[in-house]
Motif scaffolding. Sequence first.
Motif, PDB file in Angstrom:
ATOM      1  N   PHE A 160     -19.096   1.550   0.367  1.00 42.67           N
ATOM      2  CA  PHE A 160     -18.530   0.006  -0.374  1.00 42.67           C
ATOM      3  C   PHE A 160     -17.050   0.099  -0.488  1.00 42.67           C
ATOM      4  O   PHE A 160     -16.314  -0.779  -0.145  1.00 42.67           O
ATOM      5  CB  PHE A 160     -19.011   0.047  -1.690  1.00 42.67           C
ATOM      6  N   ARG A 161     -16.524   1.552  -0.610  1.00 33.75           N
ATOM      7  CA  ARG A 161     -14.921   1.614  -0.770  1.00 33.75           C
ATOM      8  C   ARG A 161     -14.332   1.332   0.617  1.00 33.75           C
ATOM      9  O   ARG A 161     -13.334   0.687   0.693  1.00 33.75           O
ATOM     10  CB  ARG A 161     -14.478   3.060  -1.058  1.00 33.75           C
ATOM     11  N   GLU A 162     -14.945   1.793   1.612  1.00 38.06           N
ATOM     12  CA  GLU A 162     -14.406   1.785   3.015  1.00 38.06           C
ATOM     13  C   GLU A 162     -14.480   0.188   3.526  1.00 38.06           C
ATOM     14  O   GLU A 162     -13.322  -0.366   4.112  1.00 38.06           O
ATOM     15  CB  GLU A 162     -15.103   2.517   4.153  1.00 38.06           C
ATOM     16  N   THR A 163     -15.592  -0.398   3.016  1.00 38.39           N
ATOM     17  CA  THR A 163     -15.769  -1.710   3.743  1.00 38.39           C
ATOM     18  C   THR A 163     -14.534  -2.621   2.727  1.00 38.39           C
ATOM     19  O   THR A 163     -13.980  -3.459   3.228  1.00 38.39           O
ATOM     20  CB  THR A 163     -16.970  -2.229   3.249  1.00 38.39           C
ATOM     21  N   PHE A 164     -14.430  -2.222   1.530  1.00 38.07           N
ATOM     22  CA  PHE A 164     -13.422  -2.929   0.491  1.00 38.07           C
ATOM     23  C   PHE A 164     -12.009  -2.764   0.964  1.00 38.07           C
ATOM     24  O   PHE A 164     -11.355  -3.715   1.053  1.00 38.07           O
ATOM     25  CB  PHE A 164     -13.501  -2.524  -1.005  1.00 38.07           C
ATOM     26  N   LEU A 165     -11.723  -1.626   1.441  1.00 35.02           N
ATOM     27  CA  LEU A 165     -10.240  -1.325   1.844  1.00 35.02           C
ATOM     28  C   LEU A 165     -10.203  -2.065   3.087  1.00 35.02           C
ATOM     29  O   LEU A 165      -8.990  -2.683   3.373  1.00 35.02           O
ATOM     30  CB  LEU A 165     -10.169   0.016   2.092  1.00 35.02           C
ATOM     31  N   ARG A 166     -11.007  -2.180   4.088  1.00 31.99           N
ATOM     32  CA  ARG A 166     -10.815  -3.047   5.392  1.00 31.99           C
ATOM     33  C   ARG A 166     -10.650  -4.513   5.067  1.00 31.99           C
ATOM     34  O   ARG A 166     -10.090  -5.029   5.560  1.00 31.99           O
ATOM     35  CB  ARG A 166     -12.064  -2.750   6.302  1.00 31.99           C
ATOM     36  N   TRP A 167     -11.747  -5.066   3.911  1.00 25.86           N
ATOM     37  CA  TRP A 167     -11.515  -6.335   3.658  1.00 25.86           C
ATOM     38  C   TRP A 167     -10.230  -6.693   2.900  1.00 25.86           C
ATOM     39  O   TRP A 167      -9.662  -7.563   3.403  1.00 25.86           O
ATOM     40  CB  TRP A 167     -12.485  -6.477   2.580  1.00 25.86           C
TER      41      TRP A 167
END
Length: 165
Positions: free
Chosen positions: A124-131
């Motif tokens: 979730f953190r990785e996806t959020f940071l990309r977003w």
Amino acid sequence: MAPTGRTVTDATDGDVADGAPASDDLDRPGVSEEPPEPDLDELLRVVFGMSPAELDVCLCVMEHGTLTTAELTERVGYDRSVVARHLNHLADLGVVEKRRQILDRGGDVYVYTPEPPETVRRRFRETFLRWAAAGVDRIDDLSREKVEGLAEAESATEWTVFREP
């Protein structure tokens, strides 16, 4: 001093460095030092495209462990096709593991197992940071488009310095 609404990248004029808002930005009405804490449900819906139903399915798998689509359908009360679609999305996100299980009476069924909490948090953190990075890029693009539009306007000759070559 940096203009209102802009960030500064160098602290030579007394403003905050590293892209933080200039101090005069924080004094404006409606601008607070602390943004409101995001609601987790809203964050998951916005960043990961989860509907309330998908969030229910996700939480059910996290709470109850390994389940089939049929078992999840009974627990959450949604249509089987809706549950299956959400489970596939959750597997794509990497928060549940999807695997085929052979049944004793013959045939097979997919079962869904939650990934460990630390794995879910990391994904979730990785996806959020990309977003978030894509969002910042988009905001920068919009800002550049606005300045370029001003520079191209006949009445804004003083903005010509902002025109890109």
